[in-house]
Design an enzyme around this catalytic site. Structure first.
Site, short mmCIF file in Angstrom:
data_model
loop_
_atom_site.label_atom_id
_atom_site.label_comp_id
_atom_site.label_asym_id
_atom_site.label_seq_id
_atom_site.Cartn_x
_atom_site.Cartn_y
_atom_site.Cartn_z
N LYS A 1 23.00 26.11 37.93
CA LYS A 1 23.87 26.91 38.46
C LYS A 1 23.58 26.72 39.96
CE LYS A 1 26.75 30.18 36.98
NZ LYS A 1 27.49 30.11 35.83
N HIS B 1 15.71 19.82 29.41
CA HIS B 1 15.23 19.42 28.09
C HIS B 1 16.72 18.77 27.31
CE1 HIS B 1 17.85 22.94 27.11
NE2 HIS B 1 17.89 22.58 25.81
N ARG B 2 17.63 18.88 27.96
CA ARG B 2 18.82 18.17 27.72
C ARG B 2 19.69 17.65 28.91
NH1 ARG B 2 20.83 17.75 22.37
NH2 ARG B 2 19.96 19.12 20.88
P1 NAD Z 1 36.64 35.63 39.74
O1 NAD Z 1 36.05 35.45 41.22
O2 NAD Z 1 37.72 35.12 39.25
O3 NAD Z 1 36.68 37.44 39.29
C1 NAD Z 1 35.69 38.40 39.70
C2 NAD Z 1 36.57 39.56 39.90
O4 NAD Z 1 35.78 40.61 40.29
C3 NAD Z 1 37.48 39.45 41.06
O5 NAD Z 1 38.74 39.74 40.91
C4 NAD Z 1 36.61 40.36 42.15
O6 NAD Z 1 37.57 41.05 42.92
C5 NAD Z 1 36.18 41.56 41.20
N1 NAD Z 1 35.08 42.09 41.76
C6 NAD Z 1 34.20 41.80 42.68
N2 NAD Z 1 33.48 42.83 43.13
C7 NAD Z 1 33.73 43.89 42.28
C8 NAD Z 1 33.03 45.05 42.26
N3 NAD Z 1 32.14 45.45 42.78
N4 NAD Z 1 33.93 45.98 41.48
C9 NAD Z 1 34.87 45.60 40.75
N5 NAD Z 1 35.32 44.34 40.95
C10 NAD Z 1 34.89 43.34 41.54
O7 NAD Z 1 35.01 35.52 38.95
P2 NAD Z 1 34.93 35.02 37.21
O8 NAD Z 1 35.06 33.39 37.33
O9 NAD Z 1 35.91 35.96 36.42
O10 NAD Z 1 33.69 35.50 37.04
C11 NAD Z 1 33.20 36.85 36.62
C12 NAD Z 1 31.79 36.94 36.01
O11 NAD Z 1 31.94 35.93 34.59
C13 NAD Z 1 30.78 36.18 36.61
O12 NAD Z 1 29.65 37.27 36.36
C14 NAD Z 1 30.72 34.87 36.28
O13 NAD Z 1 29.28 34.29 36.32
C15 NAD Z 1 31.10 35.22 34.78
N6 NAD Z 1 31.61 33.94 34.04
C16 NAD Z 1 32.66 33.08 34.56
C17 NAD Z 1 33.01 32.09 34.11
C18 NAD Z 1 34.07 31.23 34.29
O14 NAD Z 1 34.46 30.33 33.54
N7 NAD Z 1 34.82 31.71 35.53
C19 NAD Z 1 32.30 31.45 32.77
C20 NAD Z 1 31.22 32.46 32.42
C21 NAD Z 1 30.95 33.44 33.04
#
Ligand code: NAD
Length: 471
Positions: free
Chosen positions: A106, A65-66
């Site tokens: 995504k 939509h955007r």
């Molecule tokens: P990342 O890979 O940097 O960190 C994820 C961490 O979770 C890692 O340290 C990993 O070892 C740990 N992990 C994995 N499985 C696990 C488990 N079963 N139990 C405990 N720890 C576990 O990822 P991120 O970028 O920090 O993203 C984390 C969440 O935030 C995701 O859901 C992602 O979609 C969301 N998110 C990230 C961003 C971004 O800018 N990076 C933006 C919005 C949302």
């Protein structure tokens, strides 16, 4: 083990509940909910030992939509069509909610990152980017990927470089990907933006004494106990900033297990240890859980539980045992729809993902603007602001007949740097959105998640109404 609940279905259950609060035609709501397109690519990877492996990747465009559509991509063994579709839908609602003018997308590549060498990872990212270019799934005006789980500035730099090699001479080409390193067109503050946004969002919620009183919490962060699942990019920066502002991080859960110390853990120490290649269980704490029991840590007693790793980690099985008073969703989709209901009935205050982790896409939007305009934020006005403040201080000295000491002048006569402006734009966005959501939640007597979804759906519906629907 029961089958994990399908992720897109969970997002749609949140949507359905919220759409009851909105006056929009049913057909339009169905269109908003549907995913416009999902691309599945498979390509060969030559491994370092000479063998060939097939790699699968996806890119979902939930809503155009955007344009451009916007959303990170992840490297995870769990990547699937369902996962990218659900996450793309969350991006649509998140961008609408935060007034970030993008559609939702995504991507994901199904690999266990740890099993690949750096050279193999680079080949994977560059080939995935090639596949995206072939399908018009990357470009500053069509689709702008960014970082997500398992993706750091390094992977983003490979993607941006590949894009520019394949599409040379495009004036806004740097804006095809966000989350880039500074030297490659990134913006200051992007790396920590999601965690910083999580901090701002939690701080804002805790500042409203009226909402904290029923939880038995005093307003403010000071002394509040926090458990974090996932000390990656988002979890680390959120934990660090919360601790700097007076909260106590008592529990940290990682892949290999978790630590709990009611006296507080040192976030920097744990993070540094993990960065150096250590595992969390090598550190000392009064309570430890191993990999098999790591999800038990979600049930540790605390004021604020921050899931910052995976989706669907709070389901109907463990929701009745969550002891936190606030669940602050830093990860995308950590709470299933059933679990959200259970937590709500139990009086647990939930700050939903589509609001709380929107700091990343908000600052990605700033990065994209920087790439399109080719000028660093603050470059034009910083010196002017500093000189104006300086003149003002001198005028005050003249009126009061008192001189400021040089330290005070140096501290006050400054202009905003790029990082100052980015952080201030992020803070403003998080604060404004929180109060918009809270107002609707109060006026409709509903929960914060439904209010956030309702605002997002209303804004997407409004864009459709303004543009009309192409026959
Ligand atoms: P990342 O890979 O940097 O960190 C994820 C961490 O979770 C890692 O340290 C990993 O070892 C740990 N992990 C994995 N499985 C696990 C488990 N079963 N139990 C405990 N720890 C576990 O990822 P991120 O970028 O920090 O993203 C984390 C969440 O935030 C995701 O859901 C992602 O979609 C969301 N998110 C990230 C961003 C971004 O800018 N990076 C933006 C919005 C949302």
């Amino acid at each position: 083990m029961p089958d994990p609940p399908r992720f897109f279905k969970q997002v749609n259950r949140h949507f359905d509940r919220a759409s009851a609060l909105i006056d929009a035609p049913e057909g339009l709501l169905k269109q908003i909910k549907a995913c416009n397109a999902v691309y599945h690519v498979s390509f060969p990877l030559r491994r370092d030992d000479g063998t060939i492996e097939v790699v699968h990747g996806w890119r979902a465009h939930h809503s155009q939509h955007r344009l451009p559509v916007k959303g990170g991509f992840r490297l995870t063994i769990h990547a699937s069509e369902d996962e990218v579709t659900a996450l793309a839908a969350l991006m649509t609602y998140k961008c609408a909610l935060m007034d970030v003018p993008f559609g939702g997308a995504k991507g994901g590549i199904r690999i266990e990152k740890e099993n690949y060498s750096d050279a193999e990872l680079e080949r994977i990212i560059r080939r995935y980017t090639f596949e995206l270019v072939q399908r018009n799934c990357i470009g500053p005006a069509v689709d702008v990927p960014g970082p997500d789980m398992g993706v750091s500035t390094r992977e983003i730099a490979w993607m941006s470089d590949t894009y520019q090699q394949l599409v040379p001479g495009e004036q806004a080409g740097l804006g095809a990907v966000t989350g880039k390193p500074l030297g490659s067109g990134g913006v200051r503050g992007r790396v920590e933006a999601t965690g910083r946004g999580v901090y701002f969002g939690i701080r804002e919620a805790l500042d409203v004494g009226e909402d904290m009183a029923p939880l038995g919490l005093s307003p403010g962060l000071d002394g509040k106990s926090v458990v974090i699942q996932g000390l990656g990019n988002v979890g680390y920066h959120a934990g660090r900033l919360l601790a700097e502002d007076g909260a106590r991080v008592v529990g940290i859960l990682e892949r290999e297990g978790g630590l709990f110390d009611p006296g507080g853990l040192d976030v920097e120490e744990v993070h540094g240890h993990l960065l150096d290649g250590g595992t969390i269980l090598e550190l000392d704490a009064p309570t430890k859980v191993d990999r098999a029991a790591r999800s038990d840590g979600l049930e540790w007693p605390c004021d604020i539980l921050i899931p910052a790793a995976l989706e669907n980690v709070i389901g109907k099985d463990n929701a009745p045992r969550i002891q936190a008073k606030i669940v602050a969703e830093a990860a995308n989709g950590p709470t299933t729809a059933d679990a959200a209901r259970i937590l709500e009935e139990r009086g647990v205050f939930q700050i939903p993902d589509l609001y709380l982790n929107a700091g990343g896409v908000t600052v990605s939007y700033f990065e994209w603007i920087k790439n399109l305009t080719h000028v660093r934020f603050g470059r034009l006005e910083r010196r002017f602001q500093a000189a104006s403040s300086h003149r003002m201080l001198r005028a005050i000295e003249g009126i009061t007949e008192r001189d400021f000491d040089p330290g005070t002048i140096q501290r006050l006569a400054v202009g905003a740097s790029e990082e100052d402006l980015v952080n201030s734009g992020l803070e403003e966005t998080m604060i404004a959105a929180y109060h918009e959501i809270r107002e609707l939640a109060r006026s409709k007597d509903t929960d914060v998640r439904s209010a956030a979804f309702a605002i997002a759906i209303r804004k997407v519906a409004h864009t459709y109404e303004l543009r009309g629907i192409f026959p």
